[in-house]
Scaffold this active site. Structure first.
Site, PDB file in Angstrom:
ATOM      1  N   GLY A  13       0.917  -1.125   0.007  1.00  0.00           N
ATOM      2  CA  GLY A  13      -0.054   0.091   0.046  1.00  0.00           C
ATOM      3  C   GLY A  13       0.874   1.272   0.036  1.00  0.00           C
ATOM      4  O   GLY A  13       2.071   1.316  -0.588  1.00  0.00           O
ATOM      5  N   LYS A 178       3.941   9.235  18.739  1.00  0.00           N
ATOM      6  CA  LYS A 178       3.338   9.051  17.311  1.00  0.00           C
ATOM      7  C   LYS A 178       1.732   8.578  17.606  1.00  0.00           C
ATOM      8  O   LYS A 178       0.986   9.003  16.810  1.00  0.00           O
ATOM      9  CB  LYS A 178       4.088   7.989  16.752  1.00  0.00           C
ATOM     10  CG  LYS A 178       3.587   7.787  15.150  1.00  0.00           C
ATOM     11  CD  LYS A 178       3.512   9.060  14.281  1.00  0.00           C
ATOM     12  CE  LYS A 178       2.707   8.688  12.985  1.00  0.00           C
ATOM     13  NZ  LYS A 178       3.593   7.449  11.960  1.00  0.00           N
ATOM     14  N   ASN A 182      -1.621   9.817  15.996  1.00  0.00           N
ATOM     15  CA  ASN A 182      -2.477   9.067  15.333  1.00  0.00           C
ATOM     16  C   ASN A 182      -3.824   8.999  15.903  1.00  0.00           C
ATOM     17  O   ASN A 182      -4.745   9.192  15.157  1.00  0.00           O
ATOM     18  CB  ASN A 182      -2.175   7.702  15.253  1.00  0.00           C
ATOM     19  CG  ASN A 182      -1.056   7.568  14.147  1.00  0.00           C
ATOM     20  OD1 ASN A 182      -1.061   8.265  13.322  1.00  0.00           O
ATOM     21  ND2 ASN A 182      -0.272   6.619  14.211  1.00  0.00           N
ATOM     22  N   SER A 247      -4.556   7.996   7.091  1.00  0.00           N
ATOM     23  CA  SER A 247      -5.013   6.666   6.564  1.00  0.00           C
ATOM     24  C   SER A 247      -6.323   6.084   6.962  1.00  0.00           C
ATOM     25  O   SER A 247      -7.004   5.628   6.330  1.00  0.00           O
ATOM     26  CB  SER A 247      -3.945   5.482   6.856  1.00  0.00           C
ATOM     27  OG  SER A 247      -3.662   5.348   8.465  1.00  0.00           O
ATOM     28  N   GLU A 259      -8.787   1.111  11.928  1.00  0.00           N
ATOM     29  CA  GLU A 259      -7.736   0.943  13.019  1.00  0.00           C
ATOM     30  C   GLU A 259      -8.072   1.704  14.355  1.00  0.00           C
ATOM     31  O   GLU A 259      -7.238   2.099  14.881  1.00  0.00           O
ATOM     32  CB  GLU A 259      -6.230   0.981  12.562  1.00  0.00           C
ATOM     33  CG  GLU A 259      -5.815  -0.048  11.447  1.00  0.00           C
ATOM     34  CD  GLU A 259      -4.253   0.288  11.157  1.00  0.00           C
ATOM     35  OE1 GLU A 259      -3.839  -0.512  11.364  1.00  0.00           O
ATOM     36  OE2 GLU A 259      -4.012   1.540  10.971  1.00  0.00           O
TER      37      GLU A 259
END
Length: 296
Positions: A13, A178, A182, A247, A259
């Site tokens: 991807g 991080k 996210n 994403s 996710e």
């Protein structure tokens, strides 16, 4: 073994294509493994494009033997579906580099890797899939890995490529920072908007409140992060191009599973484990879960 080990990539991807292109550019083209038999991969960047010759193979039975290094770039929602690839590509001599979100990469992958060592990573570059299946790389690619002996196999494979690699003695703190980035990006899913939404004062205030909640959980899990981290993350979104997505937003707009658990649910789970109040998570997480799983 040659100077650069045999390498395979699972999941070509956006992130996977970037790594494959970086390797191919210096003559270390990996074996490409995935669900869709693309004849090639195309990475576009500011200076042009890199074409990685395929094909992307789709049948794990075509793998003749384990390899020395496997990059896993599938979403965490697709790990179980990648079990066949991991079984074919890994043994106790393999190093697996997890190019995935979250702070739970090792326990998620270890049941599938035949005794291989799983090395978590933090991916620091925006890459997005385009309608023509090419990938647009919008910043210089960079990975952070824990400073452990097995990580040197990854840094050696990526040496002298366009993807920089950093080894950190405090990987826990970097990984949680991080994760905070996210986690707050999950608000973009709920608003169905890109980074430009962070120019709104009310969104900035909500994001800061959520990030302070996340920060308390990160510190309880051993991360050493300063009080200024929430402001730095929100300012990063504020300065980003207004059309910059994420994403999880792309997955929502394509009606794919999200996710949500490893990006947002983890904050609620670990907060409750430590007895930390997580009131914003109690709102955000059910909404993301519903957006991912339905019903309706």
């Amino acid at each position: 073994m040659s100077e650069h080990p045999s390498v395979a990539l699972i999941g070509p991807g956006a992130i996977g294509t970037t790594i494959a292109a970086a390797l191919h550019e210096v003559g270390r083209t990996p074996l490409l493994c995935g669900r869709t038999p693309h004849p090639q991969l195309v990475l576009r960047h500011d200076d042009g494009e890199i074409i990685v010759p395929g094909p992307v193979i789709t049948d794990p039975s075509r793998v003749s033997r384990p390899v020395a290094l496997v990059f896993v770039a599938v979403k965490t929602t697709q790990v179980a579906d990648s079990a066949g690839w991991l079984a074919a590509l890994c043994d106790e001599n393999t190093v697996v580099c997890a190019l995935q979100n979250g702070v739970e990469q090792k326990p998620q992958l270890e049941p599938y890797v035949n005794g291989a060592v799983v090395v978590p990573s933090v991916v620091w570059f925006p890459a997005q899939r385009e309608p023509d299946a090419s990938v647009w790389l919008r910043a210089k690619p960079r990975l952070t890995l824990p400073a452990i002996p097995q990580a040197t196999r990854i840094s050696d494979a990526l040496s002298e490529t366009r993807c920089a690699v950093e080894l950190s003695a405090d990987f826990v703190s970097i990984a949680w920072r991080k994760l905070l980035q996210n986690a707050v990006a999950g608000l973009m899913v709920l608003a169905n908007r890109r980074a430009g939404m962070f120019s709104r004062q009310d969104i900035m205030e909500l994001a800061l409140a959520y990030l302070r909640e996340c920060l308390a959980v990160a510190r309880a899990e051993g991360a050493s992060l300063g009080d200024n981290v929430p402001h730095e993350i929100v300012e990063g979104f504020h300065r980003a191009p207004a059309d910059l997505g994420t994403s999880i937003l792309a997955d929502r707009q394509a009606n794919r599973p999200l996710e949500w658990d490893i990006r947002n649910g983890v904050i609620q789970r670990y907060g409750e484990k430590h007895g930390i109040p997580v009131p914003i998570s109690r709102v955000v997480v059910p909404l993301l879960a519903a957006g991912s799983e339905g019903p309706g």
